[in-house]
Design a protein around this motif. Structure first.
Motif, short mmCIF file in Angstrom:
data_model
loop_
_atom_site.label_atom_id
_atom_site.label_comp_id
_atom_site.label_asym_id
_atom_site.label_seq_id
_atom_site.Cartn_x
_atom_site.Cartn_y
_atom_site.Cartn_z
N LEU A 265 0.83 -1.20 0.00
CA LEU A 265 0.00 0.00 0.00
C LEU A 265 0.87 1.26 0.00
O LEU A 265 0.53 2.25 -0.62
CB LEU A 265 -0.94 0.01 1.21
CG LEU A 265 -2.26 -0.73 1.06
CD1 LEU A 265 -3.02 -0.77 2.37
CD2 LEU A 265 -3.15 -0.11 -0.01
N TYR A 266 1.99 1.21 0.72
CA TYR A 266 2.95 2.33 0.70
C TYR A 266 4.23 1.83 0.07
O TYR A 266 4.58 0.66 0.20
CB TYR A 266 3.31 2.78 2.13
CG TYR A 266 2.17 3.26 2.97
CD1 TYR A 266 1.01 3.78 2.40
CD2 TYR A 266 2.27 3.22 4.36
CE1 TYR A 266 -0.02 4.23 3.20
CE2 TYR A 266 1.23 3.67 5.17
CZ TYR A 266 0.09 4.17 4.57
OH TYR A 266 -0.93 4.61 5.36
N PRO B 36 -0.75 -2.85 -4.07
CA PRO B 36 -1.03 -4.09 -3.32
C PRO B 36 -1.10 -5.31 -4.23
O PRO B 36 -0.82 -6.41 -3.79
CB PRO B 36 -2.39 -3.82 -2.66
CG PRO B 36 -2.80 -2.45 -3.00
CD PRO B 36 -1.83 -1.86 -3.96
N GLY B 37 -1.47 -5.10 -5.49
CA GLY B 37 -1.56 -6.23 -6.42
C GLY B 37 -0.24 -6.98 -6.49
O GLY B 37 -0.19 -8.22 -6.48
N ILE C 149 0.43 -9.05 -3.38
CA ILE C 149 -0.42 -10.25 -3.38
C ILE C 149 0.19 -11.31 -4.28
O ILE C 149 0.30 -12.47 -3.90
CB ILE C 149 -1.85 -9.89 -3.85
CG1 ILE C 149 -2.54 -8.99 -2.82
CG2 ILE C 149 -2.67 -11.15 -4.08
CD1 ILE C 149 -3.81 -8.34 -3.32
N HIS D 122 -6.69 -6.76 7.29
CA HIS D 122 -6.67 -5.44 7.90
C HIS D 122 -7.51 -5.41 9.17
O HIS D 122 -8.46 -6.16 9.32
CB HIS D 122 -7.19 -4.40 6.91
CG HIS D 122 -6.30 -4.24 5.73
ND1 HIS D 122 -5.37 -3.25 5.63
CD2 HIS D 122 -6.18 -4.98 4.59
CE1 HIS D 122 -4.72 -3.37 4.50
NE2 HIS D 122 -5.20 -4.41 3.83
N PHE E 264 -12.06 -4.66 8.50
CA PHE E 264 -12.16 -5.66 7.44
C PHE E 264 -12.37 -5.01 6.10
O PHE E 264 -13.14 -4.07 5.95
CB PHE E 264 -13.31 -6.62 7.74
CG PHE E 264 -13.08 -7.45 8.96
CD1 PHE E 264 -11.79 -7.70 9.39
CD2 PHE E 264 -14.15 -7.95 9.69
CE1 PHE E 264 -11.56 -8.47 10.52
CE2 PHE E 264 -13.93 -8.71 10.82
CZ PHE E 264 -12.64 -8.96 11.24
N MET E 265 -11.70 -5.55 5.11
CA MET E 265 -11.83 -5.05 3.75
C MET E 265 -12.78 -5.97 2.99
O MET E 265 -12.40 -6.64 2.04
CB MET E 265 -10.45 -5.02 3.09
CG MET E 265 -9.53 -4.01 3.74
SD MET E 265 -10.18 -2.33 3.52
CE MET E 265 -9.06 -1.43 4.58
N ALA F 137 -11.44 -1.47 0.18
CA ALA F 137 -11.30 -2.92 0.03
C ALA F 137 -10.84 -3.25 -1.38
O ALA F 137 -9.93 -4.06 -1.57
CB ALA F 137 -12.62 -3.62 0.35
N GLY G 115 -5.84 -4.72 -5.14
CA GLY G 115 -5.15 -4.41 -6.38
C GLY G 115 -6.06 -3.91 -7.49
O GLY G 115 -5.66 -3.89 -8.65
#
Lengths: 503, 413
Positions: free
Chosen positions: A51-52, A71-72, A75, A83, A86-87, B288, B293
């Motif tokens: 994220l950063y 973030p992709g 992953i 998190h 919750f996401m 989210a 991504g």
């Protein structure tokens, strides 16, 4: 998969949230990352999960330096984060949430939900994470939602799972269940990073502990050799006194008498359900319960911010069910709201202005139509000093204070006058250990002076530390009552009641 | 405790009951005695392949029957409750009341019901496409007040380019210009985080100003620039010969077919594809989506631009699908009614289309009533679509739920 963080520094403008952090995450191991709120735990993990991007330093996976552009990438590299908040998309099904972003598709981009469902079922069987793939997220209890988050990460074939304050929303029983899940993930060879500020939990679950303070790793070690006080000192930087000194329990007469109170939420659902309770002078009554069981509505009704649909609230024998907040205030009722930023203070107002939000309208601050600002500023400065509110000046904006000082500001405003009853919602949420101890001591001091106090908190440790009497709220009702000074009670018992077992 | 809740719901049901009873009384006391003679509804034209006899309804008797039926529904709701069905029963009651109203207006005369239904569909088109544009952008959490302006821009561009280069070029240009305004809205609210309402209002005012200026200054002078060809109705073989249904559904121009096809495509896209799932996730919980991504900003740009293109297509209806020329402010608030259709349709493309049909019906009803020469002043009749909007959005919709992040800008941490 072995992940190394080498010399990671993350700056936001001139502020460094992380400074030269070195950390190794080994497969099959639970790494406990301990630190106070604002110590830089989440920033560090947000760097790790893409994220950063770090200002300096590098992330090394199995010997290869990697760079994450979003973030992709993280992953795909096998790093997954659960998190703290919750996401999950509340209106989607479990299966939809799990596959979101890496969806199985057929022709014409057609979403293959059958495959998604099968995958969820396979993962929930493999790791013992029981969940119905077709359930809508918002209908599930938080414990189950958390399982969905974990399945989501596993579906992306993560080898490193970062769990950010995973137990904050769970009941003690759910925490036990959750620890079993963490163990089974570990046995399957996953690396786990367990982020928390709770000392007991980190000692229970970790194989290795790293402590972070002000953005730097200040210590690490083996949980079998470390003790709570040692860890606390590492985390805070100085020795911490866990016990709050208090006068012997000598309650007076009933000061607050709630009879059959029913309060609805804005959508018409029942929040507080025919609830009765009493608080005596010189007594702290703590209300334990998992968030969302009507505590907020109860506080708002007692503070005069919501009209109950039935029932009665008697204060010192007087009916205040429909009294305005100002009337209650004048009777000596203080209210420390749950959400300091939303309801406790006005961020763009100065410390002094916030200090007189409840009393600006009358003597000594106002005579006629104008406010005596000189008087406000001198008084506010006095109170700020008295209550240890650390601010460069009472003219600074309240928003610029740290969370602990904001909360002390609210406590100062509410308790600096002659009070008889105090309602406090989540009085120490998100605060550092020092501020927590200070606020607890202030609340206990109010009790020792003969005030009645009603404290609502979702932190069971907090409730147990300050309360003379503990009530457990579940689905809008009081389902259990304990008097620890008569018969000691343990966390597990209260935890069961919080989960609704006593009801 | 449930008792209390039931009480609140019961009160609501009772109010609904009282409304139905008052409608019944109005029908019985004012309309029924006034409706003398038979109302004749023509269903077929004289040279249809399969002619259907006219529908002849005895005016007074029909209204009394409807009144009794509505009263029965109302009394039943009042006495027995049944909160679950209240909105549905209210809908049925209103529908039969409208039918009674139509019979009263037609009593002693005759008019073409098929014609009115056909007109309803035609008039629903811009509302449906506006609503669809609303669904597409609000599903990614961008409130699109600018649909009115996008419709107007599409109408204007359709007329101008259509006059110069023919209908298809005009249509393509209208869609493109709609897309440009969609993109502009996305840029303002996504990249520059401008308030979504203000950005939309800005687009509306900008388009209204520019098109009005050009139309009054340029089109007055060079009339050839504002004389576009109109898309003719396309008869679908065999199906268009079916009685009533044929002329209503299978003998329309490309805008009517387009609205239906686009609603179907949008439904497939939003609810059955990967990118639709992502779009909805961005509208419900952008953070989210971001952590998984999914590019929140790009998703919003793409969807809002497509929404603009749909609105541009809908705008072209006003000129290329209808009168062939542009007039100042000719969209007359259809974009806003489209947004109401979106809400009534619960942010679902098919729902928005069905809601648009209700509004289209109200619109064409007022026009027909004006032609039938009812004693009601035409100004009041012209209010019908808007009153229908208010009643429907306030009363019948119930608890519709917008995408959770609707209207909120997303700030990456």
């Amino acid at each position: 998969m072995r992940v190394e963080l080498r010399n990671i520094t993350k700056r936001f403008g001139p502020v460094a949230a992380n400074k030269g952090v070195n950390l190794t995450i080994e497969p099959g191991e639970v790494l406990g990352l301990l630190g106070e709120n604002g110590a830089g735990k989440s920033t560090l993990m947000n760097v790790l999960c893409g994220l950063y991007s770090p200002s300096e330093g590098e992330i090394v996976i199995d010997g290869n330096t990697v760079e994450f552009d979003g973030p992709g990438d993280a992953i795909r590299a096998g790093i997954g984060m659960v998190h703290q908040h919750f996401m999950l998309v509340p209106v989607f099904t479990v299966a939809e949430n799990v596959v979101l972003g890496v969806e199985p598709v057929g022709r014409a981009d057609h979403l293959d939900l059958a495959t998604a469902r099968a995958e969820v079922e396979r993962l929930s069987e493999d790791y013992g994470l029981a969940v119905d793939p077709d359930a809508i997220i918002e209908t599930l209890p938080v414990g189950v939602q958390q399982r969905v988050e974990i399945i989501k990460v596993l579906y992306r074939a993560a080898d490193v799972l970062i769990l950010d304050e995973p137990t904050a929303v769970l009941t003690p029983q759910e925490v036990d269940e959750f620890f079993q899940i963490v163990r089974s993930l570990c046995d399957a060879g996953k690396a786990i990073v367990f982020i928390t500020h709770k000392l007991n939990e980190i000692l229970d679950i970790s194989d290795r502990i790293a402590v972070i303070r002000r953005g730097e790793i200040v210590g690490s070690g083996d949980p079998k050799k470390l003790t709570r006080p040692e860890l606390a000192e590492m985390m805070v930087g100085h020795p911490v006194d866990f016990e709050v000194a208090r006068a012997p329990f000598a309650p007076g007469g009933v000061i607050l008498d709630v009879k059959g109170l029913t309060v609805l939420r804005s959508d018409g659902a029942v929040a507080v359900d025919d609830l009765s309770l009493q608080v005596r002078s010189g007594e702290i009554v703590g209300i334990a319960g998992v968030q969302g069981n009507g505590q907020s509505a109860l506080i708002e009704a007692l503070a005069g911010l919501t009209r109950p649909v039935s029932g009665q609230v008697l204060f010192d024998g007087q009916d205040i069910t429909f009294a305005s907040p100002r009337e209650r205030h004048r009777m000596g009722i203080a209210h420390i709201p749950e959400d300091r930023q939303r309801a406790g203070l006005i961020g763009t107002f100065s410390v002094a202005e916030n200090m007189v939000l409840d009393s600006y309208y009358g003597p000594p601050y106002a005579g006629g139509a104008s406010i005596d600002w000189a008087r406000v500023h001198t008084e506010a400065a006095d109170i700020a000093e008295q209550f240890d509110v650390r601010t460069p000046s009472v003219r600074s904006d309240a928003a610029h204070l740290s969370g602990g000082n904001q909360q002390k500001l609210i406590v100062a405003r509410e308790l600096s006058r002659d009070t008889r009853f105090v309602i406090a919602g989540q009085p120490t949420r998100g605060l550092d250990v020092g501020s927590i101890a200070y606020i607890h001591s202030r609340l206990v001091a109010a009790r020792d002076e003969g005030d009645g106090l009603l404290i609502v908190s979702s932190e069971l440790d907090e409730i147990m530390a300050v309360s003379d009497r503990i009530l457990v709220m579940f689905k809008g009702r009081i389902v259990a009552e304990y008097a620890p000074h008569e018969t000691p009670v343990d966390k597990a018992t209260i935890g069961l009641a919080m989960a609704g077992a006593a009801a | 405790m449930t008792v209390l809740l039931d009480k609140a719901r019961q009160r609501q049901t009772r109010v609904t009951g009282v409304i139905l009873i008052s409608i019944a009384l109005l029908l019985a006391l004012f309309l029924a005695p006034d409706a003398t003679g038979n109302a004749t509804f023509r269903l077929s034209r004289p040279n249809d392949t399969w002619p259907v006899p006219n529908l002849v309804v005895p005016g007074g008797a029909f209204i009394y029957v409807v009144s009794a039926f509505t009263a029965f529904l109302g009394v039943r709701l009042f006495l027995r409750g049944g909160a679950k069905w209240a909105p549905l029963i209210l809908g049925v009651g209103l529908a039969v009341a409208v039918a009674a109203f139509l019979v009263w207006a037609t009593a002693g005369k005759s008019f073409s019901l098929t014609g009115m239904l056909q007109a309803s569909l035609v008039r629903a088109v811009p509302i449906a496409l506006g609503g669809l544009a609303g669904v597409l952008s609000e599903r990614v959490a961008v409130v699109n007040i600018g649909i009115e302006g996008m419709l107007l821009a599409g109408a204007f561009t359709g007329a101008l380019v259509g006059s110069l280069a023919g209908g298809l070029a005009g249509l393509a240009a209208a869609v493109a210009v709609g897309g440009v305004f969609g993109f502009a809205l996305a840029a303002l609210v996504v990249t520059y985080r401008m308030d979504q309402i203000i950005a939309g209002v800005f687009i509306n005012l900008f388009v209204l100003g520019v098109t009005s200026y050009v139309s009054s200054q340029v089109f007055q002078e060079y009339r050839a620039l504002n004389n576009a060809p109109v898309f003719r109705a396309i008869e679908i073989p065999i199906l268009s010969d079916l009685p009533v249904i044929g002329p209503v559904f299978f003998n329309q121009n490309i805008f009517v077919y387009g609205a239906f096809i686009l609603a179907a495509l949008a439904t497939y896209y939003l609810f059955h594809t990967r990118y639709g799932l992502r779009a909805r996730a961005v509208g419900e919980h952008p953070r989210a989506a971001d952590t998984l991504g999914i590019n929140v900003y790009r998703t919003r740009y793409v969807n809002v631009t497509i929404a603009g293109m749909v609105a541009g297509f809908g705008g072209a209806w006003f000129t290329l699908g209808s009168v062939g020329r542009f007039d100042e402010g000719m969209t007359g608030g259809r974009g806003f009614i489209g947004l109401a259709a979106m809400i009534f349709g619960r942010w679902h493309p098919v729902g928005a289309l069905l809601a648009a049909l209700v509004f289209g019906f109200a619109d064409s009803l007022q026009q027909k009533l004006a032609l039938l020469g009812t004693p009601i002043p035409s100004e009041f009749l012209a209010m019908a679509p808007y009153i229908a909007t208010i009643v429907v959005v306030a009363g019948v919709v119930g608890r519709a739920r917008a995408p959770a992040a609707d209207g909120k800008p997303y700030v990456k941490e």
